[in-house]
Design an enzyme around this catalytic site. Structure first.
Site, PDB file in Angstrom:
ATOM      1  N   THR A  50       0.934  -1.285   0.141  1.00  0.00           N
ATOM      2  CA  THR A  50      -0.044  -0.034   0.131  1.00  0.00           C
ATOM      3  C   THR A  50       0.659   1.155  -0.120  1.00  0.00           C
ATOM      4  OG1 THR A  50      -0.149  -0.324   2.392  1.00  0.00           O
ATOM      5  CG2 THR A  50      -2.059  -0.771   1.128  1.00  0.00           C
ATOM      6  N   ASP A  51       2.185   1.038   0.365  1.00  0.00           N
ATOM      7  CA  ASP A  51       2.815   2.475   0.507  1.00  0.00           C
ATOM      8  C   ASP A  51       3.131   3.042  -0.851  1.00  0.00           C
ATOM      9  OD1 ASP A  51       4.628   0.464  -0.258  1.00  0.00           O
ATOM     10  OD2 ASP A  51       6.242   0.974   1.271  1.00  0.00           O
ATOM     11  N   ALA A 138      14.799 -12.619   5.254  1.00  0.00           N
ATOM     12  CA  ALA A 138      13.662 -12.966   6.225  1.00  0.00           C
ATOM     13  C   ALA A 138      12.746 -12.053   6.002  1.00  0.00           C
ATOM     14  CB  ALA A 138      14.397 -13.074   7.618  1.00  0.00           C
ATOM     15  N   LEU A 140      12.559  -8.570   6.898  1.00  0.00           N
ATOM     16  CA  LEU A 140      12.463  -8.047   7.985  1.00  0.00           C
ATOM     17  C   LEU A 140      13.308  -6.712   7.711  1.00  0.00           C
ATOM     18  CD1 LEU A 140      13.254 -10.656  10.725  1.00  0.00           C
ATOM     19  CD2 LEU A 140      10.863  -9.879   9.671  1.00  0.00           C
ATOM     20  N   ASP A 189       9.470   0.929   5.065  1.00  0.00           N
ATOM     21  CA  ASP A 189      10.645   0.195   5.967  1.00  0.00           C
ATOM     22  C   ASP A 189      11.487   1.248   6.396  1.00  0.00           C
ATOM     23  OD1 ASP A 189       9.546  -2.011   4.498  1.00  0.00           O
ATOM     24  OD2 ASP A 189      11.174  -2.468   3.257  1.00  0.00           O
TER      25      ASP A 189
HETATM   26  C1  GLA Z   1       9.084  -4.087   0.710  1.00  0.00           C
HETATM   27  C2  GLA Z   1       9.217  -2.606   0.461  1.00  0.00           C
HETATM   28  C3  GLA Z   1       7.945  -1.879   1.091  1.00  0.00           C
HETATM   29  C4  GLA Z   1       6.886  -2.364   0.963  1.00  0.00           C
HETATM   30  C5  GLA Z   1       6.526  -3.931   1.185  1.00  0.00           C
HETATM   31  C6  GLA Z   1       5.514  -4.364   0.924  1.00  0.00           C
HETATM   32  O1  GLA Z   1       9.431  -4.151   2.064  1.00  0.00           O
HETATM   33  O2  GLA Z   1      10.413  -2.379   0.880  1.00  0.00           O
HETATM   34  O3  GLA Z   1       8.257  -0.478   0.654  1.00  0.00           O
HETATM   35  O4  GLA Z   1       6.208  -1.904  -0.268  1.00  0.00           O
HETATM   36  O5  GLA Z   1       7.559  -4.462   0.563  1.00  0.00           O
HETATM   37  O6  GLA Z   1       4.419  -3.831   1.664  1.00  0.00           O
END
Ligand code: GLA
Length: 438
Positions: A50-51, A138, A140, A189
């Site tokens: 969604t970001d 992972a 994370l 992130d």
């Molecule tokens: C990765 C990307 C984030 C986001 C997620 C999915 O972690 O780095 O910006 O788009 O995928 O929500």
């Protein structure tokens, strides 16, 4: 109680972690670092993919992360080493940095130096030793943690120190990842790593950049979050992530809106003739809605008595949407979700970019053992590499670490010179030696 013990008497791992980072720096660069910074990885309770659609996310900072022990150099040279990448040290001139020039792990910190410069900040050189307790692959966000730790180190070492508001720093780190590393990720992130708070989820509006801290205390209801590393590797740059992003942008164009964030009613998606685009967009619209519902459930009343059963149901619903509509799940994740829920988890879903990485499960304390056992058993049945389990606790954001007295490893010997028959020992600060570029 010793100074390294927390209120509950549990040992605080931070001083030992800082000492290890300093030791790593000394082993690599032969001196004491000017400082040590740490940036956490992230998990995400709700709002996936969604970001970059200008939508909403609900991530949090983990207690695991990446340290950057660093010292300034005045020659505009960046020397980078990582404990996780032995033999792959890199030395770069800050004046020559250009996208595509650095590959592999060092592209992330080098990209930060490039992006800070592109944003108009003047940096000195630096020696940086990286260490991390986040498993790469992972899901994370070990890469965002690496970027954010390097960003804090580089800005703090500048003279005068560069002070950048954290939402802006997150945008600079995203710029580094998009343009220098070449991964088209969103801003979730880096925001979680730089803005997360202990005991809170970060509700982030990715269009306005505004955020709010949402108290999150499942422990008060006898539950907790469990991360299941499925050990299936993901590679965001392998094209699938970019393909999903392009599909979402195409759907928005066809619907005549600037981004899918503008769609709040799934019925509006009937105007999309392509069933694939319709499914992709449906996931985004519904995940945005789920973020709002979870926040409402957590903030109604005291939040302590939040309806975790309902939150769990929404988490599993999100998995179904990521699996069937967005089509980014993978077999180990589907099996882990099913086994966890069958064994008593309130909800579980794949997390992150997709095609590998971790599953997040909301688990009542009294089912914790059976959930782990059930997931481990299903992996065993498929002869997959055993999963790893990690308790996910919303933790503090990126910060400078305090190195306790007496834990700083000694610097190298002072240089000696002989002149007119006398030995002169220069009791120079080892950091001065390092800054001179020796
Ligand atoms: C990765 C990307 C984030 C986001 C997620 C999915 O972690 O780095 O910006 O788009 O995928 O929500």
């Amino acid at each position: 109680m010793s100074p390294t013990e927390g209120a509950a008497g549990a040992a605080d791992p931070e001083p030992a972690r800082a000492a290890q980072a300093a030791e790593e720096f000394r082993a690599r660069f032969g001196a004491t670092p000017d400082g040590i910074w740490v940036a956490p990885g992230r998990a995400n309770l709700m709002g996936e993919h969604t970001d970059y659609n200008d939508g909403f996310v609900l991530p949090f900072a983990l207690s695991q992360g990446t340290t950057a022990a660093a010292a300034r150099r005045d020659d505009r040279v960046l020397r980078l080493s990582s404990r996780q990448e032995p033999g792959r040290d890199v030395e770069l001139s800050l004046d020559d940095l250009a996208p595509g020039q650095v590959t592999g792990w060092a592209a992330y910190p080098a990209g930060i130096a490039w992006a800070l410069r592109a944003a108009g900040y003047h940096l000195p050189g630096a020696c940086i030793a990286i260490d991390s307790d986040l498993a790469a692959g992972a899901g994370l966000s070990s890469s965002a943690a690496l970027e954010c730790a390097a960003a804090l180190a580089l800005t703090a070492l500048a003279v005068p120190e560069i002070r950048i508001p954290r939402p802006r720093l997150a945008a600079i780190a995203q710029h580094a990842e998009n343009e220098f590393v070449g991964v088209p990720s969103g801003i979730m992130d880096q925001s979680a790593s730089l803005l997360g708070q202990a005991g809170h989820l970060l509700m982030l509006d990715c269009r306005s950049g505004e955020s709010a801290q949402v108290p999150f205390h499942p422990e008060a209801a006898g539950a907790g979050l469990l991360l299941i590393n499925t050990r299936a590797r993901h590679e965001l740059s392998d094209g699938e992530y970019g393909a999903r992003r392009a599909e979402c942008e195409q759907a928005a164009r066809l619907l005549g809106v600037p981004s899918l964030r503008s769609i709040t009613n799934v019925a509006d998606l009937d105007r999309l003739a392509d069933p694939v685009l319709q499914r992709r967009a449906r996931h985004v619209v519904r995940d945005n809605q789920r973020v709002h519902i979870v926040v409402a459930l957590l903030t109604s009343g005291s939040g302590l008595g939040a309806d975790y059963r309902e939150i769990g149901r929404l988490i599993t619903q999100a998995h179904v949407s990521l699996r069937d509509d967005f089509e980014i799940s993978w077999p180990e994740a589907d099996a882990a979700v099913e086994a966890a829920v069958d064994a008593g988890a309130l909800g579980a879903r794949m997390m992150g970019g997709g095609f590998g990485g971790s599953v997040l499960a909301l688990v009542p304390d009294n089912a914790a053992g059976q959930v782990r056992a059930a997931v481990a058993a299903v992996f065993d049945r498929h002869a997959w590499t055993a999963p790893e389990f990690l308790d996910a606790v919303p933790s503090a954001s990126a910060r400078r670490m305090v190195l306790p007295d007496g834990m700083v490893p000694p610097g190298r010997d002072a240089p000696r010179y002989r002149t007119r028959g006398v030995t002169v020992v220069f009791r120079q600060d080892p950091r001065e030696v390092l800054r001179a570029g020796t």
